[in-house]
Design a protein around this motif. Structure first.
Motif, PDB file in Angstrom:
ATOM      1  N   VAL A 174     -18.369   7.656 -57.078  1.00  0.00           N
ATOM      2  CA  VAL A 174     -19.074   8.871 -57.467  1.00  0.00           C
ATOM      3  C   VAL A 174     -19.293   9.775 -56.271  1.00  0.00           C
ATOM      4  CG1 VAL A 174     -20.182   7.695 -59.390  1.00  0.00           C
ATOM      5  CG2 VAL A 174     -21.344   7.791 -57.179  1.00  0.00           C
ATOM      6  N   TYR A 175     -19.095   9.243 -55.071  1.00  0.00           N
ATOM      7  CA  TYR A 175     -19.240  10.015 -53.845  1.00  0.00           C
ATOM      8  C   TYR A 175     -18.257   9.469 -52.820  1.00  0.00           C
ATOM      9  CZ  TYR A 175     -21.160  11.382 -49.288  1.00  0.00           C
ATOM     10  OH  TYR A 175     -21.310  11.854 -48.013  1.00  0.00           O
ATOM     11  N   THR A 176     -17.516  10.360 -52.190  1.00  0.00           N
ATOM     12  CA  THR A 176     -16.569   9.956 -51.149  1.00  0.00           C
ATOM     13  C   THR A 176     -16.697  10.915 -49.968  1.00  0.00           C
ATOM     14  OG1 THR A 176     -14.775  11.290 -52.107  1.00  0.00           O
ATOM     15  CG2 THR A 176     -14.928   8.964 -52.798  1.00  0.00           C
ATOM     16  N   SER A 177     -16.541  10.370 -48.765  1.00  0.00           N
ATOM     17  CA  SER A 177     -16.604  11.178 -47.556  1.00  0.00           C
ATOM     18  C   SER A 177     -15.655  10.579 -46.527  1.00  0.00           C
ATOM     19  CB  SER A 177     -18.037  11.219 -47.008  1.00  0.00           C
ATOM     20  OG  SER A 177     -18.085  11.897 -45.763  1.00  0.00           O
ATOM     21  N   THR A 178     -14.689  11.366 -46.108  1.00  0.00           N
ATOM     22  CA  THR A 178     -13.730  10.956 -45.084  1.00  0.00           C
ATOM     23  C   THR A 178     -13.692  12.058 -44.029  1.00  0.00           C
ATOM     24  OG1 THR A 178     -12.410   9.807 -46.762  1.00  0.00           O
ATOM     25  CG2 THR A 178     -11.384  10.204 -44.623  1.00  0.00           C
ATOM     26  N   SER A 179     -14.063  11.709 -42.797  1.00  0.00           N
ATOM     27  CA  SER A 179     -14.146  12.692 -41.712  1.00  0.00           C
ATOM     28  C   SER A 179     -13.342  12.201 -40.519  1.00  0.00           C
ATOM     29  CB  SER A 179     -15.600  12.936 -41.312  1.00  0.00           C
ATOM     30  OG  SER A 179     -16.244  11.719 -40.974  1.00  0.00           O
ATOM     31  N   LEU A 180     -12.701  13.133 -39.856  1.00  0.00           N
ATOM     32  CA  LEU A 180     -11.891  12.850 -38.676  1.00  0.00           C
ATOM     33  C   LEU A 180     -12.484  13.600 -37.489  1.00  0.00           C
ATOM     34  CD1 LEU A 180      -9.315  11.609 -37.397  1.00  0.00           C
ATOM     35  CD2 LEU A 180      -8.127  13.722 -38.020  1.00  0.00           C
ATOM     36  N   TYR A 181     -12.805  12.846 -36.441  1.00  0.00           N
ATOM     37  CA  TYR A 181     -13.377  13.421 -35.226  1.00  0.00           C
ATOM     38  C   TYR A 181     -12.393  13.248 -34.072  1.00  0.00           C
ATOM     39  CZ  TYR A 181     -17.805  13.368 -37.791  1.00  0.00           C
ATOM     40  OH  TYR A 181     -18.794  13.565 -38.728  1.00  0.00           O
ATOM     41  N   GLU A 182     -12.489  14.177 -33.116  1.00  0.00           N
ATOM     42  CA  GLU A 182     -11.666  14.124 -31.911  1.00  0.00           C
ATOM     43  C   GLU A 182     -12.560  14.282 -30.686  1.00  0.00           C
ATOM     44  OE1 GLU A 182      -8.572  16.965 -31.956  1.00  0.00           O
ATOM     45  OE2 GLU A 182      -7.480  16.067 -33.637  1.00  0.00           O
ATOM     46  N   TYR A 183     -12.194  13.542 -29.652  1.00  0.00           N
ATOM     47  CA  TYR A 183     -12.932  13.645 -28.390  1.00  0.00           C
ATOM     48  C   TYR A 183     -12.190  14.608 -27.470  1.00  0.00           C
ATOM     49  CZ  TYR A 183     -15.342  12.368 -24.110  1.00  0.00           C
ATOM     50  OH  TYR A 183     -16.070  12.396 -22.944  1.00  0.00           O
ATOM     51  N   ARG A 184     -12.950  15.549 -26.939  1.00  0.00           N
ATOM     52  CA  ARG A 184     -12.352  16.560 -26.062  1.00  0.00           C
ATOM     53  C   ARG A 184     -12.722  16.271 -24.604  1.00  0.00           C
ATOM     54  NH1 ARG A 184     -13.457  23.144 -25.882  1.00  0.00           N
ATOM     55  NH2 ARG A 184     -11.739  23.617 -24.428  1.00  0.00           N
ATOM     56  N   GLY A 185     -11.722  16.038 -23.796  1.00  0.00           N
ATOM     57  CA  GLY A 185     -11.938  15.870 -22.365  1.00  0.00           C
ATOM     58  C   GLY A 185     -11.897  17.204 -21.640  1.00  0.00           C
ATOM     59  N   TRP A 186     -11.564  17.127 -20.367  1.00  0.00           N
ATOM     60  CA  TRP A 186     -11.536  18.352 -19.569  1.00  0.00           C
ATOM     61  C   TRP A 186     -10.361  19.251 -19.945  1.00  0.00           C
ATOM     62  CZ3 TRP A 186     -14.652  21.155 -16.776  1.00  0.00           C
ATOM     63  CH2 TRP A 186     -14.115  22.152 -15.930  1.00  0.00           C
ATOM     64  N   ASP A 187      -9.196  18.643 -20.158  1.00  0.00           N
ATOM     65  CA  ASP A 187      -8.006  19.428 -20.466  1.00  0.00           C
ATOM     66  C   ASP A 187      -7.478  19.172 -21.870  1.00  0.00           C
ATOM     67  OD1 ASP A 187      -7.365  16.856 -19.955  1.00  0.00           O
ATOM     68  OD2 ASP A 187      -5.588  17.266 -18.723  1.00  0.00           O
ATOM     69  N   SER A 188      -8.331  18.645 -22.762  1.00  0.00           N
ATOM     70  CA  SER A 188      -7.901  18.371 -24.136  1.00  0.00           C
ATOM     71  C   SER A 188      -8.079  19.597 -25.009  1.00  0.00           C
ATOM     72  CB  SER A 188      -8.693  17.195 -24.724  1.00  0.00           C
ATOM     73  OG  SER A 188      -8.535  16.036 -23.924  1.00  0.00           O
ATOM     74  N   LYS A 189      -7.395  19.573 -26.148  1.00  0.00           N
ATOM     75  CA  LYS A 189      -7.497  20.675 -27.094  1.00  0.00           C
ATOM     76  C   LYS A 189      -8.755  20.525 -27.935  1.00  0.00           C
ATOM     77  CE  LYS A 189      -2.482  21.200 -27.527  1.00  0.00           C
ATOM     78  NZ  LYS A 189      -1.325  21.194 -28.465  1.00  0.00           N
ATOM     79  N   PRO A 190      -9.426  21.624 -28.268  1.00  0.00           N
ATOM     80  CA  PRO A 190     -10.636  21.529 -29.102  1.00  0.00           C
ATOM     81  C   PRO A 190     -10.278  21.236 -30.551  1.00  0.00           C
ATOM     82  CG  PRO A 190     -10.145  23.827 -28.639  1.00  0.00           C
ATOM     83  CD  PRO A 190      -9.158  23.012 -27.837  1.00  0.00           C
ATOM     84  N   ALA A 191     -11.145  20.487 -31.225  1.00  0.00           N
ATOM     85  CA  ALA A 191     -10.935  20.185 -32.636  1.00  0.00           C
ATOM     86  C   ALA A 191     -11.308  21.359 -33.526  1.00  0.00           C
ATOM     87  CB  ALA A 191     -11.741  18.947 -33.022  1.00  0.00           C
ATOM     88  N   ASN A 192     -12.251  22.177 -33.097  1.00  0.00           N
ATOM     89  CA  ASN A 192     -12.650  23.369 -33.844  1.00  0.00           C
ATOM     90  C   ASN A 192     -13.097  24.435 -32.858  1.00  0.00           C
ATOM     91  OD1 ASN A 192     -15.632  22.848 -33.385  1.00  0.00           O
ATOM     92  ND2 ASN A 192     -15.098  21.035 -34.607  1.00  0.00           N
ATOM     93  N   SER A 193     -13.515  25.542 -33.369  1.00  0.00           N
ATOM     94  CA  SER A 193     -13.860  26.677 -32.497  1.00  0.00           C
ATOM     95  C   SER A 193     -15.138  26.452 -31.706  1.00  0.00           C
ATOM     96  CB  SER A 193     -13.999  27.953 -33.342  1.00  0.00           C
ATOM     97  OG  SER A 193     -14.996  27.780 -34.341  1.00  0.00           O
ATOM     98  N   THR A 194     -16.022  25.563 -32.157  1.00  0.00           N
ATOM     99  CA  THR A 194     -17.294  25.312 -31.469  1.00  0.00           C
ATOM    100  C   THR A 194     -17.296  23.985 -30.723  1.00  0.00           C
ATOM    101  OG1 THR A 194     -18.238  24.321 -33.467  1.00  0.00           O
ATOM    102  CG2 THR A 194     -18.535  26.691 -33.180  1.00  0.00           C
ATOM    103  N   HIS A 195     -16.140  23.411 -30.538  1.00  0.00           N
ATOM    104  CA  HIS A 195     -16.059  22.091 -29.884  1.00  0.00           C
ATOM    105  C   HIS A 195     -16.199  22.257 -28.374  1.00  0.00           C
ATOM    106  CE1 HIS A 195     -13.688  18.058 -29.428  1.00  0.00           C
ATOM    107  NE2 HIS A 195     -14.984  17.935 -29.144  1.00  0.00           N
ATOM    108  N   ARG A 196     -17.205  21.588 -27.817  1.00  0.00           N
ATOM    109  CA  ARG A 196     -17.424  21.637 -26.377  1.00  0.00           C
ATOM    110  C   ARG A 196     -16.747  20.439 -25.709  1.00  0.00           C
ATOM    111  NH1 ARG A 196     -22.459  22.588 -28.590  1.00  0.00           N
ATOM    112  NH2 ARG A 196     -23.069  20.473 -28.029  1.00  0.00           N
TER     113      ARG A 196
END
Length: 483
Positions: free
Chosen positions: A315-337
């Motif tokens: 009745v409820y499902t949630s699947t989320s994907l997170y990424e870790y951003r280092g110094w020279d990594s690409k951001p996962a979204n526009s607000t990713h620090r």
């Protein structure tokens, strides 16, 4: 014979006593040809095929009555034959006639005498009356489509009441929600987005201290500290007194620590508030009352399936994907620090479901579908960490990324999945609504405030819509549900 007892002579010459029996009128005997085995083919079943106007096999006709002689090609029938059933006079006949009466023939040609009941058309053929839909070249004698009479199940679905199938008494059955081609469908993939019965939740529906804290108060505090630092610095430079600056620094450190504490432990405080809220009994709950109900979940007419592990009947499902951003990594979204985890993909859905109350045993419909406001507090049941070196160890994860056109390209990722499946134990907070003996739990019109928890230094938080609380579903003992 000179006897006072009556006697008579039989046909074989023997005399017997008694009066001769009166000859009884013998009923005419009907001889019929045995019908061959049809094998389930209605075209070979004679009268049954005539009822539905289905052309029958012309090579075999059922005849009733004695047949005096067999027909001849150039001669005539030796007697009258009574036929019942379809008769095909030749291969070029336009239609099949049902006739009764004698069939006679002359020399070289056979004249068929047909006795019909009912009106005839201009060709002398009987007019077949019918009503209702007709398909193909077969004319059916019926009176419109007859809907099947199905037993009522008592299942209550969600959404606006619309017209639908009939119940066992022939009256229209009230069905809520859009009618699908199948009674129960499993929603997955891209069809979830287009299904009105499914509520899609975003990251904004999660708990966030920055979202709950009032923005005017936050900017006022920032302005006061800026003014305090300016005044402390001016006094320090003018009279060489650092007391004001030290006080401002201590207060600023305390406020920052308090804000950091609420950011880290605010969600757990809300979960503790929901757990400590007393359970209500649905039997005595009034209409419009805010209640918390704990019980076992049962799926409605639109069950879900989890995205990654393919857990059915949820009745409820949630699947989320997170990424870790280092110094020279690409951001996962526009607000990713940098040096933080950022959300790259989120699939979170919820539908209407039923809950059986532990207190009273009543069953209520929880209205979380059709775009309702929902605040979920559901623990993740599955977490997988993928590093650039161990992508080959999880082919299912690589396939899941490919289905969504997401690239891995040497990124550190974390996949979290949570769900509420049928038979799980959940707690629901909402408003009771009774409608025609139907018990429902709907979202409240105003947000629920948790209040300040001074003992734990927690600021108040607001809970909007229906609140769902479920612990890790994989650790709970799931109760089997019979539908």
């Amino acid at each position: 014979m000179g006897s006072r007892f009556p006697s008579h002579q039989l046909s074989n010459g023997l005399y017997v006593s008694g009066r001769p029996e009166q000859p009884k009128e013998r009923t005419p005997t009907m001889s019929s040809v045995a019908m061959p085995y049809t094998g389930g083919d209605i075209k070979k079943s004679g009268e049954l095929g005539k009822m539905f106007d289905i052309p029958t096999d012309g090579s075999k006709s059922r005849k009733s009555g004695p047949i005096n002689s067999a027909p001849s090609r150039t001669g005539s029938f030796g007697g009258a034959a009574s036929h019942s059933g379809p008769i095909m006079p030749n291969a070029g006949a336009r239609s099949t006639y049902s006739t009764s009466g004698p069939v006679t023939s002359g020399s070289g040609s056979a004249a068929v005498k047909k006795t019909n009941s009912g009106p005839l058309n201009k060709h002398g053929e009987p007019i077949k009356k019918s009503s209702g839909p007709q398909s193909g070249g077969v004319t059916r004698q019926n009176s419109g489509p007859i809907p099947p009479v199905l037993p009522t199940t008592g299942l209550i679905t969600s959404g606006p009441i619309s017209s639908g199938p009939l119940n066992s008494s022939g009256a229209p059955r009230k069905v809520s929600g859009p009618l699908e081609s199948k009674g129960s469908m499993k929603v997955q993939g891209s069809s979830v987005v287009n299904n009105q019965a499914v509520t899609t939740l975003s990251q904004d529906d999660e708990y966030s201290f920055r979202k709950n804290f009032p923005k005017p108060i936050l900017w006022s505090v920032i302005l006061l500290f800026v003014m305090g630092f300016i005044a402390g610095g001016f006094i320090l430079g003018a009279v060489h007194n650092a007391i004001l600056l030290i006080v401002v620094v201590i207060l600023f450190a305390a406020v920052v620590a308090l804000f950091s504490w609420n950011t880290c432990w605010g969600r757990r405080a809300v979960v503790n508030f929901i757990s400590g809220y007393p359970d209500a009994e649905l039997r005595t709950a009034k209409n419009g009352q805010l209640v918390k109900v704990s019980g076992v979940v049962t799926c409605g007419n639109v069950p879900l399936e989890s995205s990654f592990r393919k857990v059915p009947r949820c009745v409820y499902t949630s699947t989320s994907l997170y990424e870790y951003r280092g110094w020279d990594s690409k951001p996962a979204n526009s607000t990713h620090r940098r040096f933080t985890w950022g959300l790259r993909s989120l699939e979170r859905h919820v539908v209407d479901f039923y809950i059986s109350d532990f207190q009273s045993g009543l069953r209520a419909l929880v209205k979380t579908g059709y775009g309702a406001r929902v605040t979920p507090y559901v623990d993740d049941s599955f977490v997988i960490d993928v590093h650039p070196g161990n992508e080959d160890l999880s082919p299912g994860f690589v396939r899941w990324l490919g289905e969504r056109n997401l690239s891995s390209d040497d990124r550190t990722m974390r996949l979290k999945e949570g769900y509420i499946k049928e038979g799980s134990t959940v707690s629901v907070m909402g408003v009771v609504q009774r409608n025609e003996n139907v018990l429902m739990i709907v979202p409240p019109s105003e947000p629920l405030t948790t209040g300040c928890q001074w003992a734990h230094c927690i600021f108040p938080a607001s809970l909007e819509g229906i609140v769902l609380r479920c612990e890790d579903a994989s650790k709970n003992d799931v109760m089997p549900v019979k539908v």
